[in-house]
Design a protein around this motif. Structure first.
Motif, PDB file in Angstrom:
ATOM      1  N   HIS A  26      -5.192  -8.941   4.088  1.00 18.50           N
ATOM      2  CA  HIS A  26      -4.252 -10.010   4.390  1.00 18.50           C
ATOM      3  C   HIS A  26      -3.559 -10.424   3.105  1.00 18.50           C
ATOM      4  O   HIS A  26      -4.153 -10.402   2.032  1.00 18.50           O
ATOM      5  CB  HIS A  26      -4.967 -11.217   5.012  1.00 18.50           C
ATOM      6  N   PHE A  27      -2.277 -10.801   3.253  1.00 17.38           N
ATOM      7  CA  PHE A  27      -1.458 -11.146   2.096  1.00 17.38           C
ATOM      8  C   PHE A  27      -0.712 -12.442   2.376  1.00 17.38           C
ATOM      9  O   PHE A  27      -0.334 -12.718   3.516  1.00 17.38           O
ATOM     10  CB  PHE A  27      -0.440 -10.033   1.821  1.00 17.38           C
ATOM     11  N   ASN A  28      -0.479 -13.241   1.315  1.00 15.96           N
ATOM     12  CA  ASN A  28       0.329 -14.444   1.481  1.00 15.96           C
ATOM     13  C   ASN A  28       1.811 -14.090   1.348  1.00 15.96           C
ATOM     14  O   ASN A  28       2.152 -12.920   1.166  1.00 15.96           O
ATOM     15  CB  ASN A  28      -0.097 -15.540   0.492  1.00 15.96           C
ATOM     16  N   PHE A  29       2.685 -15.089   1.435  1.00 11.48           N
ATOM     17  CA  PHE A  29       4.126 -14.819   1.408  1.00 11.48           C
ATOM     18  C   PHE A  29       4.628 -14.316   0.060  1.00 11.48           C
ATOM     19  O   PHE A  29       5.716 -13.770  -0.025  1.00 11.48           O
ATOM     20  CB  PHE A  29       4.923 -16.055   1.842  1.00 11.48           C
ATOM     21  N   GLN A  30       3.833 -14.486  -0.971  1.00 13.32           N
ATOM     22  CA  GLN A  30       4.210 -13.960  -2.276  1.00 13.32           C
ATOM     23  C   GLN A  30       3.729 -12.517  -2.452  1.00 13.32           C
ATOM     24  O   GLN A  30       3.988 -11.899  -3.473  1.00 13.32           O
ATOM     25  CB  GLN A  30       3.635 -14.832  -3.406  1.00 13.32           C
TER      26      GLN A  30
ATOM     27  N   ASN B 173       0.538 -11.632  -2.514  1.00 14.87           N
ATOM     28  CA  ASN B 173      -0.785 -11.606  -3.129  1.00 14.87           C
ATOM     29  C   ASN B 173      -1.874 -11.479  -2.064  1.00 14.87           C
ATOM     30  O   ASN B 173      -1.749 -12.028  -0.963  1.00 14.87           O
ATOM     31  CB  ASN B 173      -1.025 -12.882  -3.949  1.00 14.87           C
TER      32      ASN B 173
ATOM     33  N   ASP C 169      -4.931 -12.338  -0.014  1.00  6.00           N
ATOM     34  CA  ASP C 169      -5.696 -13.552   0.279  1.00  6.00           C
ATOM     35  C   ASP C 169      -6.751 -13.303   1.359  1.00  6.00           C
ATOM     36  O   ASP C 169      -7.286 -14.223   1.948  1.00  6.00           O
ATOM     37  CB  ASP C 169      -4.788 -14.730   0.621  1.00  6.00           C
ATOM     38  N   GLY C 170      -7.049 -12.031   1.587  1.00  8.35           N
ATOM     39  CA  GLY C 170      -8.124 -11.677   2.508  1.00  8.35           C
ATOM     40  C   GLY C 170      -8.560 -10.236   2.283  1.00  8.35           C
ATOM     41  O   GLY C 170      -7.724  -9.371   1.996  1.00  8.35           O
TER      42      GLY C 170
ATOM     43  N   SER D 152      -1.519  -1.365   0.693  1.00 11.17           N
ATOM     44  CA  SER D 152      -2.904  -1.857   0.722  1.00 11.17           C
ATOM     45  C   SER D 152      -3.828  -0.894  -0.003  1.00 11.17           C
ATOM     46  O   SER D 152      -4.708  -1.312  -0.772  1.00 11.17           O
ATOM     47  CB  SER D 152      -3.382  -2.039   2.168  1.00 11.17           C
TER      48      SER D 152
ATOM     49  N   LYS E 261       0.231  -6.392  -6.062  1.00 10.58           N
ATOM     50  CA  LYS E 261       0.539  -7.134  -4.832  1.00 10.58           C
ATOM     51  C   LYS E 261       1.547  -6.347  -4.004  1.00 10.58           C
ATOM     52  O   LYS E 261       2.073  -5.330  -4.456  1.00 10.58           O
ATOM     53  CB  LYS E 261       1.081  -8.522  -5.156  1.00 10.58           C
TER      54      LYS E 261
END
Length: 156
Positions: free
Chosen positions: A36-40, A42, A44-45, A112, A122
Motif C-alpha cells: 500500500h502507498f500514500n498519495f506521495q 511512499n 505505508d503498508g 512494488s 517510492k
C-alpha cells in the motif's frame, strides 16, 4: 482489424506480462513487500511476499469479467448509456477502460517489486498519469450518458 480486437489483444498481452514478471521475480523477493502507498507514493503498508499474487489475480478477474460483460450488452451489471448497449460499442468501451487498468496493475507490480528489491524508493508519478487516463476513458462514457439523458428528456 477492429480497434476493440486490438485492445483485447493488447490487454491480454499485458495480463500475460503481469503474470510472467511476477512469476520471474517472486523467488527473489524479500519476505516483506510493499502493498500500500500514500498519495506521495511512499510505502505505508507491507505484507508477506505472497501478497504480490493479489495483483495478477485481480487483473485476471477484471479481464474475465469484462470479456463476459462485453458479450451481454443488456446485462444488469452494466451502467452504460443505451447507445453503448450493442456488442461493438460495448467491447470498445470496456476494453478501453481495461487498457489503463492493466497498465496500472503492471506498473504497480513492477514498482512494488523494485521497491522491495531496494532499486526504487517510492512509486513514480507514472501511476497518476495512468489513473488520469482511466478517468478520461470513464469520463467519455459519463459525458455520453449525460448527453443521451438530456436528449431523451428533450424528446419526451
Amino acid at each position: 482489424m477492429k480497434i476493440s480486437s486490438i485492445l483485447l489483444i493488447v490487454n491480454t498481452l499485458l495480463l500475460i506480462v503481469i503474470w510472467a514478471f511476477t512469476g520471474m521475480k517472486y523467488a527473489g523477493l524479500p519476505d516483506s513487500i510493499p502493498t500500500h502507498f500514500n498519495f506521495q507514493g511512499n510505502v505505508d503498508g507491507e505484507a508477506g511476499k505472497a501478497a504480490i499474487w493479489a495483483v495478477p489475480c485481480i487483473a485476471t478477474f477484471i479481464s474475465v469479467l469484462f470479456a463476459g460483460l462485453s458479450r451481454e450488452p443488456n446485462s444488469t451489471l452494466l451502467n452504460v448509456p443505451k447507445s453503448f448497449r450493442n456488442k461493438k460499442t460495448l467491447e470498445l468501451y470496456l476494453y478501453s477502460i481495461q487498457f489503463p487498468v492493466m497498465l496500472l496493475f503492471l506498473d504497480i507490480v513492477i514498482e512494488s517489486i523494485r521497491i522491495a528489491e531496494g532499486k526504487q524508493a517510492k512509486l513514480s508519478e507514472l501511476v497518476f498519469f495512468i489513473v488520469g487516463l482511466l478517468f478520461a476513458v470513464i469520463g467519455v462514457g459519463l459525458v455520453k450518458s449525460i448527453q443521451e439523458g438530456i436528449r431523451n428528456k428533450a424528446n419526451h
